[in-house]
Design a protein around this motif. Structure first.
Motif, PDB file in Angstrom:
ATOM      1  N   LYS A  91       0.832  -1.206   0.000  1.00  0.00           N
ATOM      2  CA  LYS A  91       0.000   0.000   0.000  1.00  0.00           C
ATOM      3  C   LYS A  91       0.868   1.258   0.000  1.00  0.00           C
ATOM      4  CE  LYS A  91      -3.999  -0.087   2.253  1.00  0.00           C
ATOM      5  NZ  LYS A  91      -5.020  -0.290   3.308  1.00  0.00           N
ATOM      6  N   ASN A  95       0.885   4.371  -2.692  1.00  0.00           N
ATOM      7  CA  ASN A  95       0.767   5.753  -2.219  1.00  0.00           C
ATOM      8  C   ASN A  95       1.946   6.609  -2.669  1.00  0.00           C
ATOM      9  OD1 ASN A  95      -1.265   7.116  -0.647  1.00  0.00           O
ATOM     10  ND2 ASN A  95       0.465   7.746   0.611  1.00  0.00           N
ATOM     11  N   THR A 102      -5.877  10.975  -6.973  1.00  0.00           N
ATOM     12  CA  THR A 102      -6.684  10.034  -7.764  1.00  0.00           C
ATOM     13  C   THR A 102      -7.009   8.798  -6.923  1.00  0.00           C
ATOM     14  OG1 THR A 102      -4.743   8.867  -8.660  1.00  0.00           O
ATOM     15  CG2 THR A 102      -5.549  10.762  -9.905  1.00  0.00           C
ATOM     16  N   ASN A 103      -7.986   8.062  -7.393  1.00  0.00           N
ATOM     17  CA  ASN A 103      -8.293   6.767  -6.788  1.00  0.00           C
ATOM     18  C   ASN A 103      -7.694   5.686  -7.677  1.00  0.00           C
ATOM     19  OD1 ASN A 103      -9.860   7.533  -4.513  1.00  0.00           O
ATOM     20  ND2 ASN A 103     -11.488   8.098  -5.926  1.00  0.00           N
ATOM     21  N   PHE A 105      -7.067   1.600  -8.539  1.00  0.00           N
ATOM     22  CA  PHE A 105      -7.616   0.254  -8.400  1.00  0.00           C
ATOM     23  C   PHE A 105      -6.480  -0.704  -8.023  1.00  0.00           C
ATOM     24  CE2 PHE A 105     -10.074  -3.252 -10.745  1.00  0.00           C
ATOM     25  CZ  PHE A 105     -11.015  -3.362  -9.752  1.00  0.00           C
TER      26      PHE A 105
END
Ligand SMILES: CC(C)(COP(=O)(O)OP(=O)(O)OC[C@H]1O[C@@H](n2cnc3c(N)ncnc32)[C@H](O)[C@@H]1OP(=O)(O)O)[C@@H](O)C(=O)NCCC(=O)NCCS
Length: 138
Positions: A91, A95, A102-103, A105
């Motif tokens: 993660k 990041n 933005t998001n 996927f």
């Protein structure tokens, strides 16, 4: 267990196969695995002394899609928080590299008994099914 050491983009094909075989048996060939390591976006591996005990890797395009693969903790090291370390590293990679604001996927594939593990980190199953084909390369 001594202090664990985390390494980035150091996991070798040989180490990958050791870890794979510790949980899934008969691993891939060294040739395939070397190619895969060379084309992986990010590899994290954890060591107890000189011995590799855990790994995870990220494949993807850095912009829209990130896919977590081969999350493995050697059986004798499981249930000690090492799997959590691996997912947190994955993660953090997203990041640190994704476009801010933005998001993105982030996907993975999990056997049913591992879904509760991933749910702890915010993953959830949807209705999509995994389709697979073992294509013979001629
Ligand atoms: C799945 C795996 C990576 C988990 O690693 P681990 O080091 O044992 O996990 P951790 O000790 O970091 O566990 C983190 C949390 O998840 C929980 N957890 C771990 N495995 C779980 C499972 N199968 N089901 C439900 N919860 C689980 C732990 O209880 C812990 O919860 P807590 O933080 O609330 O106390 C490890 O079991 C493994 O390598 N399995 C074999 C390979 C495999 O199947 N990998 C997944 C491919 S989809």
């Amino acid at each position: 267990m001594k202090d664990l050491i985390t390494k980035y983009n150091a996991l070798t094909a040989e180490e990958f196969i050791i870890l794979w075989e510790s949980v899934w048996g008969g691993g891939p060939t060294i040739e395939q695995t070397k190619l895969a390591m060379n084309h992986t976006l990010f590899r994290v591996s954890i060591y107890d002394g000189d011995n590799v005990i855990a790994m995870a890797r990220m494949i993807g395009d850095m912009g829209l899609n990130y896919y977590i693969k081969d999350v493995v903790v050697k059986p004798e090291y499981q249930n000690k928080g090492i799997g959590r370390m691996l997912i947190e590293e994955m993660k953090t990679f997203v990041n640190d590299n994704g476009i801010k604001g933005t998001n993105i996927f982030v996907e993975l594939c999990a056997m049913p008994d591992k879904i509760p593990f991933y749910e702890k980190f915010g993953f959830s199953a949807n209705e999509a099914q995994r389709l697979k084909l073992m294509h013979e390369v001629k």
